[in-house]
Design a protein around this motif. Structure first.
Motif, short mmCIF file in Angstrom:
data_model
loop_
_atom_site.label_atom_id
_atom_site.label_comp_id
_atom_site.label_asym_id
_atom_site.label_seq_id
_atom_site.Cartn_x
_atom_site.Cartn_y
_atom_site.Cartn_z
N ILE A 157 0.94 -1.12 -0.06
CA ILE A 157 -0.16 -0.02 -0.05
C ILE A 157 0.75 1.19 -0.06
CG2 ILE A 157 -1.58 1.17 1.44
CD1 ILE A 157 -2.53 -1.48 2.58
N ASN A 158 0.73 2.06 -0.98
CA ASN A 158 1.56 3.31 -1.14
C ASN A 158 0.46 4.59 -0.64
OD1 ASN A 158 3.74 2.14 -2.10
ND2 ASN A 158 3.07 2.26 -3.98
N ILE A 159 1.20 5.48 0.26
CA ILE A 159 0.29 6.50 0.59
C ILE A 159 1.35 7.64 0.27
CG2 ILE A 159 -0.52 7.97 2.75
CD1 ILE A 159 -0.89 5.19 3.85
N ASN A 160 0.92 8.49 -0.91
CA ASN A 160 1.62 9.66 -1.13
C ASN A 160 0.92 10.84 -0.59
OD1 ASN A 160 3.10 11.38 -2.65
ND2 ASN A 160 2.36 10.86 -4.59
N LEU A 161 1.80 11.73 0.16
CA LEU A 161 1.25 12.70 1.01
C LEU A 161 1.76 13.97 0.14
CD1 LEU A 161 2.27 11.84 4.52
CD2 LEU A 161 0.07 11.73 3.63
N ASN A 162 2.67 14.19 -0.52
CA ASN A 162 3.11 15.38 -1.10
C ASN A 162 2.92 16.34 -0.29
OD1 ASN A 162 3.40 14.21 -3.75
ND2 ASN A 162 1.28 14.39 -4.55
N ALA A 163 3.53 16.29 0.89
CA ALA A 163 3.68 17.46 1.65
C ALA A 163 4.94 18.30 1.66
CB ALA A 163 3.90 16.58 3.29
N LYS A 164 4.92 19.57 1.51
CA LYS A 164 6.02 20.42 1.56
C LYS A 164 5.79 21.14 3.02
CE LYS A 164 7.90 24.28 -1.24
NZ LYS A 164 7.49 25.23 -2.24
N ILE A 165 6.99 21.17 3.66
CA ILE A 165 7.18 21.64 4.84
C ILE A 165 8.21 23.15 4.88
CG2 ILE A 165 8.04 21.36 7.25
CD1 ILE A 165 7.31 18.50 7.00
N GLU A 166 7.68 24.24 5.09
CA GLU A 166 8.57 25.41 5.11
C GLU A 166 8.66 25.74 6.67
OE1 GLU A 166 7.10 28.14 2.54
OE2 GLU A 166 6.81 26.73 0.72
N HIS A 167 9.79 25.62 7.02
CA HIS A 167 10.17 26.28 8.44
C HIS A 167 10.76 27.46 8.36
CE1 HIS A 167 13.74 24.45 7.02
NE2 HIS A 167 14.59 25.00 7.88
#
Length: 63
Positions: free
Chosen positions: A32-42
């Motif tokens: 099972i693949n979970i693709n979040l495409n999350a971009k974190i900007e700190h």
């Protein structure tokens, strides 16, 4: 006449049982693949923290 009714009822019952759905629980063949495409900007947090530090340094009497 009675035998025909019994035969018809038996045939209808067998047809009804033949149409029952089946549920199978099985493991998937592929992972099972979970693709979040999350971009974190700190960088934003660092800028806000620096701006607050500068504000507190300029105005020592705020607190």
């Amino acid at each position: 006449m009675m035998k025909i009714r019994i035969l018809l009822i038996a045939m209808l019952a067998s047809l009804m049982m033949a149409c029952t759905p089946t549920v199978k629980v099985a493991m998937p063949n592929e992972p099972i693949n979970i693709n979040l495409n999350a971009k974190i900007e700190h960088q934003i947090y660092i800028k806000v923290d620096k701006a607050l530090d500068d504000l507190f340094d300029e105005n020592d009497d705020l607190f």
